[in-house]
Design an enzyme around this catalytic site. Sequence first.
Site, mmCIF file in Angstrom:
data_model
loop_
_atom_site.group_PDB
_atom_site.id
_atom_site.type_symbol
_atom_site.label_atom_id
_atom_site.label_comp_id
_atom_site.label_asym_id
_atom_site.label_seq_id
_atom_site.Cartn_x
_atom_site.Cartn_y
_atom_site.Cartn_z
ATOM 1 N N GLY A 50 0.808 -1.196 -0.002
ATOM 2 C CA GLY A 50 -0.116 -0.136 0.053
ATOM 3 C C GLY A 50 0.911 1.241 0.000
ATOM 4 N N SER A 51 0.310 2.364 -0.092
ATOM 5 C CA SER A 51 1.069 3.720 0.057
ATOM 6 C C SER A 51 2.057 3.646 1.321
ATOM 7 C CB SER A 51 0.122 4.746 0.057
ATOM 8 O OG SER A 51 -0.739 4.837 0.957
ATOM 9 N N GLU A 53 3.655 1.456 2.380
ATOM 10 C CA GLU A 53 4.989 0.462 2.253
ATOM 11 C C GLU A 53 5.847 0.815 1.028
ATOM 12 O OE1 GLU A 53 1.651 -0.524 2.429
ATOM 13 O OE2 GLU A 53 2.017 -0.614 4.746
ATOM 14 N N GLU A 72 -3.848 -10.529 2.586
ATOM 15 C CA GLU A 72 -2.797 -10.685 3.727
ATOM 16 C C GLU A 72 -2.916 -11.759 4.440
ATOM 17 O OE1 GLU A 72 -4.651 -8.013 3.220
ATOM 18 O OE2 GLU A 72 -3.477 -6.197 2.801
ATOM 19 N N HIS A 95 0.199 -4.172 5.009
ATOM 20 C CA HIS A 95 -0.263 -2.784 4.700
ATOM 21 C C HIS A 95 -1.218 -2.273 5.971
ATOM 22 C CE1 HIS A 95 -1.531 1.228 2.923
ATOM 23 N NE2 HIS A 95 -2.941 0.498 2.987
ATOM 24 N N HIS A 307 -9.378 -29.851 22.352
ATOM 25 C CA HIS A 307 -10.165 -29.480 21.294
ATOM 26 C C HIS A 307 -11.707 -29.389 22.066
ATOM 27 C CE1 HIS A 307 -11.924 -28.506 17.086
ATOM 28 N NE2 HIS A 307 -12.530 -27.695 17.971
ATOM 29 N N GLY A 428 -5.767 -24.190 14.214
ATOM 30 C CA GLY A 428 -7.167 -24.762 13.688
ATOM 31 C C GLY A 428 -7.811 -23.603 12.856
HETATM 32 C C1 LIG Z 1 -10.770 -19.099 10.086
HETATM 33 C C2 LIG Z 1 -11.747 -20.140 10.457
HETATM 34 N N1 LIG Z 1 -13.140 -19.850 10.380
HETATM 35 C C3 LIG Z 1 -14.018 -21.023 10.554
HETATM 36 C C4 LIG Z 1 -13.522 -22.072 11.152
HETATM 37 C C5 LIG Z 1 -14.471 -22.973 11.768
HETATM 38 N N2 LIG Z 1 -14.394 -24.317 10.912
HETATM 39 C C6 LIG Z 1 -14.014 -25.501 11.349
HETATM 40 S S1 LIG Z 1 -14.034 -26.765 10.313
HETATM 41 C C7 LIG Z 1 -15.014 -25.695 9.155
HETATM 42 C C8 LIG Z 1 -15.413 -26.491 7.960
HETATM 43 C C9 LIG Z 1 -14.270 -26.586 6.890
HETATM 44 O O1 LIG Z 1 -15.228 -27.157 5.920
HETATM 45 P P1 LIG Z 1 -14.379 -27.770 4.502
HETATM 46 O O2 LIG Z 1 -12.889 -27.181 4.355
HETATM 47 O O3 LIG Z 1 -15.163 -28.009 3.332
HETATM 48 O O4 LIG Z 1 -13.799 -29.081 5.076
HETATM 49 P P2 LIG Z 1 -14.954 -30.315 5.625
HETATM 50 O O5 LIG Z 1 -14.995 -29.963 7.282
HETATM 51 O O6 LIG Z 1 -16.298 -30.233 5.005
HETATM 52 O O7 LIG Z 1 -13.766 -31.370 5.667
HETATM 53 C C10 LIG Z 1 -15.350 -24.603 9.790
HETATM 54 C C11 LIG Z 1 -15.909 -23.679 8.926
HETATM 55 C C12 LIG Z 1 -12.337 -22.425 11.180
HETATM 56 N N3 LIG Z 1 -11.754 -23.321 11.895
HETATM 57 N N4 LIG Z 1 -11.350 -21.125 10.948
#
Ligand SMILES: Cc1ncc(C[n+]2csc(CCOP(=O)(O)OP(=O)(O)O)c2C)c(N)n1
Length: 553
Positions: A50-51, A53, A72, A95, A307, A428
């Site tokens: 961006g500007s 940088e 990003e 940025h 988890h 995750g």
């Molecule tokens: C940034 C982010 N947003 C939301 C989630 C919540 N989340 C965990 S698993 C999942 C489903 C992912 O779907 P996909 O990639 O199609 O794989 P599938 O679970 O169908 O095997 C989501 C939305 C996350 N882990 N990270």
Amino acid sequence: MAHGLEGLIRTGRPPRAPPPPVEDAVTTVRQTTHDLLRTWGLTTVFGNPGSNELPFLDGLPADFRYVLGLHEGVVLAMADGYAQATGRPAFVNLHSAAGLGNAMGNLANARASHTPLVVTAGQQSRAMIGLGAMLGEPELTRVPEPQVKWSFQPARAQDVPRALSEAFHLATLPPAGPVFVSLPLDDWGQRVDDQEVARLARRRVRAAGAAAPQLVEELADRLMGAQSLAIVVGPDTDTEAAYPLVVELAERLDAPVWTAPVPPRCPFPTRHRLWRGVLPPSIAGVSGNLTGHDLILVLGAPVFRYHVYAPGPWLPDGAELVAVVSDPHEAARTPVGDAIVGDVAAVVAALLDGVPVAAARRSVRRRKVPNVPLGTAAPFTAAEVFAELARRVPPEVALVNESTSNTIEFWTHLNRDRPRSLFFPAAGGLGFGLPAAVGVALADPSRPVLAVVGDGSLQYGVTGLWTAAQLGLPVTFVVMRNGGYEGLRLFFAPMGIEKAPGLELPDLDAVTIARGYGVPGATVTTGAELAEALAGAATATGPRLVEVPIGGR
Ligand SMILES: Cc1ncc(C[n+]2csc(CCOP(=O)(O)OP(=O)(O)O)c2C)c(N)n1
């Protein structure tokens, strides 16, 4: 002055310009920073400009490479994949607050992975930071917290080189991790003392890494005194130094080896006779699986990354635990057992000096890998896809996994036998996998990469396809098409959920999307096509996308 006066008297003309004063032996913050980055081996800049940088990027030397990511989050994950694959820090230039904010999800993954990243963002001109000007953020250093080890804005332009030096060393020192430096845009043209910078360039800041003999002796005694030892390995042992040492230790002690829950890396050969599998990410699940062991040695993993909350005993009845980790926070926050903070490879190397080969082999049951033949036509099960992947994709191909609902099947069939073979989002956060694969491929273009991503996951890092296409990187993106967020459905039963909106993903066409970014692709409809597509990963010369319809379990 004396010099000037002398000239006037002798010639009657104004004196010629005096020789440059010492201060003229100076250079700009920009030149200096470019030179320092080169000294540190940070000539690859992952960024989205961006500007703010532009003054840093102005005249980026020819031996530097600017890797442009179109968002990003993608920039951060490409750098993360690159740093994890090379084992060296990477440099990121984002940025302002907006760009930094976009990168936060993947910054969380990098923090959890202990990835050494020097993350920078352009700040407004110093005179305007406090004025609410566009692209100025007085609190910029607070934006990346708590996902960085250190966050700093130099007080003066002249402090930029020293601040970056501090950032580089801090990011790299154990526990490695991302750091952040805010860089006001008018600093780059300012002058800075050459000598000062030369001193910074010469500095070497290293962790000794030696293991304290008394602690090692104590630990060796505990290991040899155990009736039934189990070893649990984590991502910090997935290095060239630690990986073979851990295998040797396990063999010498003839101890079964587990991989710690939600593994972001593959730190032990998965077809080794001693490898038992991945521990489940719950308190009760861990203790249940380790039942029967009286001592658990954890190497290079937090204890543990749970988890789903399933309460239960931390450890099996009567069992003790000792963890060797690089991160004091991980050691201190652990609710159970003892911990030693240090270099895992150094500790294991020292242990090997004092641990004799086990007298007799215990009957460690070899893990059975199910034989799953590939069906003739789509949709396939995830197990079919991963069994075929194990048969077709040789271990020199690096893997990235972000196919959430299929993680168990993925690990069941996985056959990797060397360090830095697998990368997964450690915190995750989705959106790591696709761009991380681009970074892994950049790290060593002679080592092809195969990334397995869900059809949902694909969308979080989709613009990484463009960078892969532009750089012609040999990455095969395998998109598991199940038409929804299946991973979230898996939580319904354990969390007592009946129904929730927002889990369906109809009408997404990964092949068409990929084409738009310049990546050729196809949907496989037969087993033969899938087998061929997987086999092609090892000899790929550029990116391609393979959409695999899956269903059933
Ligand atoms: C940034 C982010 N947003 C939301 C989630 C919540 N989340 C965990 S698993 C999942 C489903 C992912 O779907 P996909 O990639 O199609 O794989 P599938 O679970 O169908 O095997 C989501 C939305 C996350 N882990 N990270």
